[in-house]
Design an enzyme around this catalytic site. Structure first.
Site, short mmCIF file in Angstrom:
data_model
loop_
_atom_site.label_atom_id
_atom_site.label_comp_id
_atom_site.label_asym_id
_atom_site.label_seq_id
_atom_site.Cartn_x
_atom_site.Cartn_y
_atom_site.Cartn_z
N GLY A 121 48.10 -34.63 67.22
CA GLY A 121 49.31 -33.82 67.24
C GLY A 121 50.29 -34.34 66.20
O GLY A 121 50.23 -33.96 65.03
N GLU A 174 47.28 -46.02 65.30
CA GLU A 174 48.17 -46.04 66.46
C GLU A 174 47.48 -46.44 67.75
O GLU A 174 46.31 -46.16 67.97
CB GLU A 174 48.88 -44.69 66.63
CG GLU A 174 47.98 -43.51 66.93
CD GLU A 174 48.68 -42.15 66.80
OE1 GLU A 174 49.66 -42.03 66.05
OE2 GLU A 174 48.22 -41.21 67.47
N HIS A 180 42.44 -29.20 62.52
CA HIS A 180 42.36 -30.66 62.37
C HIS A 180 43.68 -31.31 62.76
O HIS A 180 43.90 -32.49 62.53
CB HIS A 180 41.95 -31.06 60.97
CG HIS A 180 43.04 -31.02 59.94
ND1 HIS A 180 43.90 -29.95 59.79
CD2 HIS A 180 43.40 -31.91 59.00
CE1 HIS A 180 44.73 -30.22 58.81
NE2 HIS A 180 44.46 -31.39 58.31
N GLY A 232 49.25 -28.99 62.01
CA GLY A 232 49.62 -28.32 60.75
C GLY A 232 51.11 -28.48 60.49
O GLY A 232 51.92 -28.61 61.43
#
Length: 474
Positions: free
Chosen positions: A373, A232, A396, A399
């Site tokens: 995110g 991205e 990481h 979630g």
DNA sequence: ATGTAC
């Protein structure tokens, strides 16, 4: 479900009469009302054939567990788990499902375990939970690393101020599509194949098994795969100058990638999990935590293969970043990258241990990392604080809030369109299972780990490419 | 997450 699926249909799919067939019918009675019967049949067939992939599914985990249990009757010669295991620290306690905590409780009972921690984005996985960190003495657990060995983030910050991004959507879109490749099994052929020093690594000659995978690794070099992987464009915001990175306060165009070691790493993970399970017999609840002694031939082979898969994953990101940097004619001011599915030899309280991070960002003191995110929620460039109770780790990502199945059932295409429009994000590919609503709130997750990392800059996605949902259909 | 085997 738009047409009735009967017991007869299930039997034809290979469901044996008895408990499992009954469970399947029970689940069908209360779910999948809006889904075509043939889609539901496909799904059930997957559960039947690959039940291990559905252990974290809200709806189908009961069925998957029953199928696995029936196929694995208890055998003798089993390594005993420790009765009074050490405790571990949970960050973001309130956000973590019981399934993940149960898996961590079991991992703490392994005779080789020295310490553990659970990150605030943790959720149930296969063996060790995703978001689980486990430090062991001289033992490596293939499923403590995960299937996608070396899955990692890479961020390039360009010498392009934000204002030059706007109005150039067509160019950014064209280059993103031209230089990335998504979907399971996707590869390049002939002259399209990328080049990188990793292909000359002598470690490919360490075993015949690795040697056989060289061709596949070459063909898939610079591809991104499926699932939650992405490439991205976005804007990264430094609220103040960072002396260490030597980057001024401001908003810059940046490239963020998330992917791993593709078929190469998956094959390594599958092979060595199988070997570990043959050598290391654990009780049923711990079966997927089978470990290899680091001094054994198998342990050493896995270590070499795992590290090669990590370097290969890094090479894939490098290929993508190089192609796209060149395509937009930019200069890279700063590059940051980190594995989040990997194992390292690290010293903890004076002892050298094998630290497994399965969906956790290394966060030793001063160590840079990236915590994404979702396709609309911000990601964060962070600097580790070296917190011992988290074993120098952080989350990481945000979630998952919903399993893929749940997300596909409950989120509509128009929900997805609306949230993308709201955040002014262009999306290429991706299914509803990757919708932002399927993820936890990243701001809450970051708030739960202020002891673990400092936020250095905030990344806002602008144009996201992921695998088409069609690429995951059988 | 992967991509084979059902």
């Amino acid at each position: 479900m738009k047409t009735e699926i009967t017991g007869k249909t299930l039997k034809a799919l290979g469901f044996a009469e008895g408990k499992i067939l009954g469970l399947a019918l029970e689940i069908l009675k209360n779910n999948f009302q809006d889904i075509e019967a043939n889609e539901v049949q496909k799904l059930l067939k997957k559960v039947k054939n690959y039940p291990e992939n559905f252990l974290d599914d809200e709806i189908l985990s009961v069925l998957a567990t029953a199928i696995i249990e029936e196929a694995n009757p208890r055998s003798d010669g089993i390594i005993e788990l420790i009765a009074n295991a050490k405790t571990y620290t949970v960050f973001g306690e309130g956000y973590i499902e019981d399934g993940a905590k149960n898996q961590m409780n079991i991992a703490m009972k392994l005779p080789v375990t020295e310490a553990g921690a659970l990150m605030p984005d943790a959720h149930q996985g296969y063996g060790l939970p995703i978001g689980g960190v486990l430090a062991t003495r001289n033992a490596i657990i293939p499923y403590g690393v995960g299937v996608d060995i070396g899955c990692r983030m890479a961020l390039s910050i360009f010498d392009i101020p934000e204002k030059y991004y706007f109005g150039k959507d067509a160019m950014y879109k064209r280059e993103l599509i031209a230089h990335t490749k998504f979907g399971a099994g996707q590869n390049y052929s002939g002259n399209e194949r990328a080049d990188h020093d990793i292909l000359d690594s002598d470690d490919f000659n360490a075993t015949p098994f690795l040697k056989n995978l060289h061709g596949k690794a070459w063909a898939q070099l610079g591809t991104s795969g499926g699932g939650n992987h992405f490439v991205e464009w976005g804007i990264i915001d430094f609220a103040e100058r960072d002396e260490i990175l030597n980057i001024d306060k401001g908003r810059y165009v940046a490239l963020l990638t998330h992917s791993g070691s593709r078929g190469f790493g998956a094959t390594v993970a599958g092979q060595y999990t199988k070997i570990a399970k043959e050598i290391c017999k654990l009780p049923k609840e711990a079966i997927n935590l089978a470990y290899l002694d680091m001094n054994s031939a198998e342990g050493q082979e896995y270590w070499i293969a795992m590290n090669l898969a990590g370097d290969y994953a890094s090479a894939c990101h490098e290929v993508i970043h190089k192609k796209l940097t060149k395509a937009i004619g930019a200069k890279v001011l700063v590059k940051v990258e980190n594995h989040h599915n990997f194992a390292w030899k690290e010293t903890l309280n004076g002892e050298e241990l094998i630290v497994h991070r399965k969906g956790a960002t290394p966060a030793g003191k001063g160590v840079m990392g990236i915590i994404p995110g979702s396709m609309t929620a911000p990601g964060f460039l962070v600097r580790g604080k070296g917190e011992t109770s988290s074993i120098n780790s952080a989350s990481h990502g945000a979630g998952r809030l919903m399993s893929r199945t749940k997300a596909i059932q409950s989120i509509t295409k128009s929900d997805m369109k609306a949230i993308l429009k709201d955040h002014n994000v262009t999306l290429i590919g991706a299914g509803l299972d990757e919708a932002p609503m399927a993820y936890k709130d990243i701001n809450q997750v970051m708030a739960a780990q202020t002891e673990l990392v400092d936020v250095i800059a905030k990344f806002e996605p602008k144009m996201v490419r992921m695998a088409d949902d069609g690429s995951r259909e059988d």
